[in-house]
Design an enzyme around this catalytic site. Structure first.
Site, PDB file in Angstrom:
ATOM      1  N   LYS A 115       0.856  -1.185   0.000  1.00 26.63           N
ATOM      2  CA  LYS A 115       0.000   0.000   0.000  1.00 26.63           C
ATOM      3  C   LYS A 115       0.889   1.231   0.000  1.00 26.63           C
ATOM      4  CE  LYS A 115      -4.500   0.870   0.200  1.00 26.63           C
ATOM      5  NZ  LYS A 115      -5.625   0.063  -0.266  1.00 26.63           N
TER       6      LYS A 115
HETATM    7  P1  NAD Z   1     -13.766   7.454  -2.494  1.00 29.76           P
HETATM    8  O1  NAD Z   1     -12.793   8.539  -2.241  1.00 29.76           O
HETATM    9  O2  NAD Z   1     -14.293   7.225  -3.875  1.00 29.76           O
HETATM   10  O3  NAD Z   1     -15.052   7.630  -1.533  1.00 29.76           O
HETATM   11  C1  NAD Z   1     -14.950   7.746  -0.156  1.00 29.76           C
HETATM   12  C2  NAD Z   1     -16.311   8.159   0.401  1.00 29.76           C
HETATM   13  O4  NAD Z   1     -16.234   8.197   1.836  1.00 29.76           O
HETATM   14  C3  NAD Z   1     -16.773   9.529  -0.033  1.00 29.76           C
HETATM   15  O5  NAD Z   1     -18.189   9.533  -0.134  1.00 29.76           O
HETATM   16  C4  NAD Z   1     -16.323  10.425   1.136  1.00 29.76           C
HETATM   17  O6  NAD Z   1     -17.090  11.622   1.203  1.00 29.76           O
HETATM   18  C5  NAD Z   1     -16.561   9.514   2.301  1.00 29.76           C
HETATM   19  N1  NAD Z   1     -15.695   9.800   3.457  1.00 29.76           N
HETATM   20  C6  NAD Z   1     -14.376  10.044   3.432  1.00 29.76           C
HETATM   21  N2  NAD Z   1     -13.915  10.269   4.682  1.00 29.76           N
HETATM   22  C7  NAD Z   1     -14.976  10.148   5.499  1.00 29.76           C
HETATM   23  C8  NAD Z   1     -15.145  10.245   6.903  1.00 29.76           C
HETATM   24  N3  NAD Z   1     -14.125  10.544   7.707  1.00 29.76           N
HETATM   25  N4  NAD Z   1     -16.389  10.047   7.404  1.00 29.76           N
HETATM   26  C9  NAD Z   1     -17.436   9.738   6.590  1.00 29.76           C
HETATM   27  N5  NAD Z   1     -17.325   9.637   5.259  1.00 29.76           N
HETATM   28  C10 NAD Z   1     -16.113   9.833   4.719  1.00 29.76           C
HETATM   29  O7  NAD Z   1     -13.081   6.127  -1.939  1.00 29.76           O
HETATM   30  P2  NAD Z   1     -13.428   4.614  -2.281  1.00 29.76           P
HETATM   31  O8  NAD Z   1     -12.542   4.164  -3.388  1.00 29.76           O
HETATM   32  O9  NAD Z   1     -14.906   4.472  -2.411  1.00 29.76           O
HETATM   33  O10 NAD Z   1     -12.896   3.891  -0.962  1.00 29.76           O
HETATM   34  C11 NAD Z   1     -13.693   3.794   0.219  1.00 29.76           C
HETATM   35  C12 NAD Z   1     -13.122   2.711   1.097  1.00 29.76           C
HETATM   36  O11 NAD Z   1     -13.124   1.473   0.368  1.00 29.76           O
HETATM   37  C13 NAD Z   1     -11.680   2.906   1.566  1.00 29.76           C
HETATM   38  O12 NAD Z   1     -11.551   2.317   2.854  1.00 29.76           O
HETATM   39  C14 NAD Z   1     -10.875   2.110   0.556  1.00 29.76           C
HETATM   40  O13 NAD Z   1      -9.623   1.709   1.070  1.00 29.76           O
HETATM   41  C15 NAD Z   1     -11.808   0.922   0.371  1.00 29.76           C
HETATM   42  N6  NAD Z   1     -11.621   0.173  -0.866  1.00 29.76           N
HETATM   43  C16 NAD Z   1     -11.686   0.754  -2.094  1.00 29.76           C
HETATM   44  C17 NAD Z   1     -11.535  -0.024  -3.236  1.00 29.76           C
HETATM   45  C18 NAD Z   1     -11.699   0.552  -4.613  1.00 29.76           C
HETATM   46  O14 NAD Z   1     -11.622  -0.223  -5.590  1.00 29.76           O
HETATM   47  N7  NAD Z   1     -11.945   1.830  -4.770  1.00 29.76           N
HETATM   48  C19 NAD Z   1     -11.253  -1.395  -3.132  1.00 29.76           C
HETATM   49  C20 NAD Z   1     -11.188  -1.969  -1.851  1.00 29.76           C
HETATM   50  C21 NAD Z   1     -11.380  -1.182  -0.740  1.00 29.76           C
END
Ligand code: NAD
Length: 425
Positions: A115
């Site tokens: 990461k």
């Molecule tokens: P993103 O940036 O597209 O979306 C994040 C969302 O969470 C947004 O709606 C944001 O406003 C909200 N957010 C951010 N900080 C916050 C907080 N402190 N309190 C409440 N809401 C908050 O990110 P994503 O790609 O959707 O990733 C979200 C999670 O999923 C992360 O933990 C990431 O590691 C995990 N993840 C993502 C992927 C992927 O393919 N994108 C894969 C596996 C895991």
């Protein structure tokens, strides 16, 4: 059965690396893991901290701190996203890298875990500044990344454009267009069809399998989603399309709620145009804390770590939690939820659709032959369903939670490779 033996060091609930370590300890005990192998798996394989100087648009120079942690390369090259956030810290990156090792092993794709992160506030930076930051960070990592070494991907606040810059910078250094250096690229620049939807769709498949496993209805469940980004927004859309009722969803500024169900395509259109959920017609406004404790069948935390903790776990009303985010639930909260009979589909299973399609992207790049979207979705669905069954079977075998069951599956697979490879001396 409650993990009553879980003893959490004081003040550690918000440290994700301590949380990851506690789950490793618990699973290692159950599978009777060799202490030497456990020592290897408790220590990141390689870590690099870099200073990233960037000339800002106003002519000043700022120096950002970036990290890349490779937790394990026992099963294949490191794999894992890059996060841009003011809150990134080394222990968070270490935990996220370890979770990638376990996640890749749970879905049985031939990657280790890694990461990266840069401490920065991308909302306050121009596209030009972000491009220079990404290119210099990539150049600083050049000796430790590569298609057979470590393959980055997007994470919070990074996306297809970031990956395109990373791929171009790496390719300029190696004098060869190397699409397989990174996944999550734009389709047309070596990206895979279906990658954008993969994590959210995988979450929706995991909800479906969890409901089936528990004998709950396949449609009409009341769903609450925290986060409306790539995972939460698309996950909510797919659950809506499967016939469930998404009654609340949030972004970092707060949540919207309508007990009759939200029109998810409309919510996402609003979010695209307004860049906030606030003001969405026909919905009441809640804060993120209220959202998590709403009365519902399924809760999908899909924002960030450390959301369900000992402070609010007893108030959670969902019967099923499917973790879209990485590390949203603390080890102490696991114990409370388990005692209350809440079924938790853990992050290293539930959000693994993303890395599964990243693996497909890497394969397609190396083949030079691209698959139809439906082929991608069908292959991902099969892997998600098989993995779900491996996890619940392990949970039954070891009389533990699905989370620790998933760790048992993963650790056994990584330990198998470590044993075969031996220790190079
Ligand atoms: P993103 O940036 O597209 O979306 C994040 C969302 O969470 C947004 O709606 C944001 O406003 C909200 N957010 C951010 N900080 C916050 C907080 N402190 N309190 C409440 N809401 C908050 O990110 P994503 O790609 O959707 O990733 C979200 C999670 O999923 C992360 O933990 C990431 O590691 C995990 N993840 C993502 C992927 C992927 O393919 N994108 C894969 C596996 C895991």
């Amino acid at each position: 059965m409650a993990d009553s033996a879980t003893v959490e060091p004081a003040g550690s609930e918000s440290n994700p690396f301590v949380q990851a370590q506690m789950r490793l300890d618990k699973a290692a005990e159950l599978i009777n893991l060799d202490p030497g192998i456990k020592r290897i798996l408790s220590t990141p394989y390689q870590e690099l901290t870099v200073s990233v100087p960037v000339k800002m648009d106003d002519g000043s120079v700022r120096v950002f701190t970036g990290y890349r942690v490779q937790h394990s390369v026992a099963r294949g090259p490191g794999k894992g996203g890059i996060r841009y956030s003011p809150e990134v810290h080394l222990d968070e990156v270490r935990a996220l890298a370890a979770w990638m090792t376990w996640k890749c092993a749970v879905v049985d794709v031939p990657f280790g875990g890694a990461k990266g992160g840069i401490i920065c506030d991308p909302r306050r930076m121009s596209q030009g500044e972000l491009e220079r930051l990404t290119r210099r960070y990539t150049a600083n990592l050049i000796d430790i990344i590569g298609p057979e070494r470590d393959v980055p991907a997007p994470d919070m606040n990074t996306g297809e454009q970031t990956m395109a810059w990373l791929m171009d910078t790496y390719s300029m250094h190696t004098r060869a267009t190397t699409t397989s250096i990174v996944t999550g690229k734009p389709v047309g620049l070596g990206g895979s069809k279906g990658r954008r939807e993969a994590t959210g769709l995988g979450v929706a498949f995991t909800v479906r399998e969890s409901l089936k496993h528990l004998g709950m209805p396949a449609t009409g469940c009341r769903v609450v989603v925290q986060g409306s980004g790539n995972v939460g927004g698309l996950g909510a859309l797919f659950l809506h399309e499967m016939g469930h009722k998404v009654i609340a969803i949030s972004d970092m500024y707060g949540a919207i709620h309508n007990d009759a169900g939200l029109d998810m395509p409309e919510v996402l259109r609003w979010l695209r145009e307004e860049r906030t959920l606030e003001g969405f017609p026909g919905a009441e406004r809640l804060d993120n804390a209220q959202l998590l404790t709403l009365d519902c069948d399924v809760l999908v935390p899909a924002a960030t770590e450390d959301q369900i903790t000992s402070r609010n776990a007893a108030e959670i009303k969902a019967k099923v939690i499917v973790e879209g985010a990485n590390g949203p639930t603390s080890a102490a909260a696991d114990v409370i939820l388990e005692q209350r009979g809440v079924f938790v589909a853990p992050d290293i299973l539930a959000n693994a659709g993303g890395v599964t399609v990243s693996y497909f992207e890497w394969v397609q790049n190396r083949m030079g032959y691209f698959w139809e979207e439906q082929v991608v979705f069908d292959r991902m669905e099969r892997i998600m369903v098989d993995s779900f069954h491996s996890v619940v079977e392990a949970a039954e075998k070891y009389q533990t939670s699905p989370r620790i069951g998933a760790y048992c599956v993963a650790i056994e697979r990584v330990a198998y490779c470590l044993n075969l490879r031996g220790i190079y001396a």
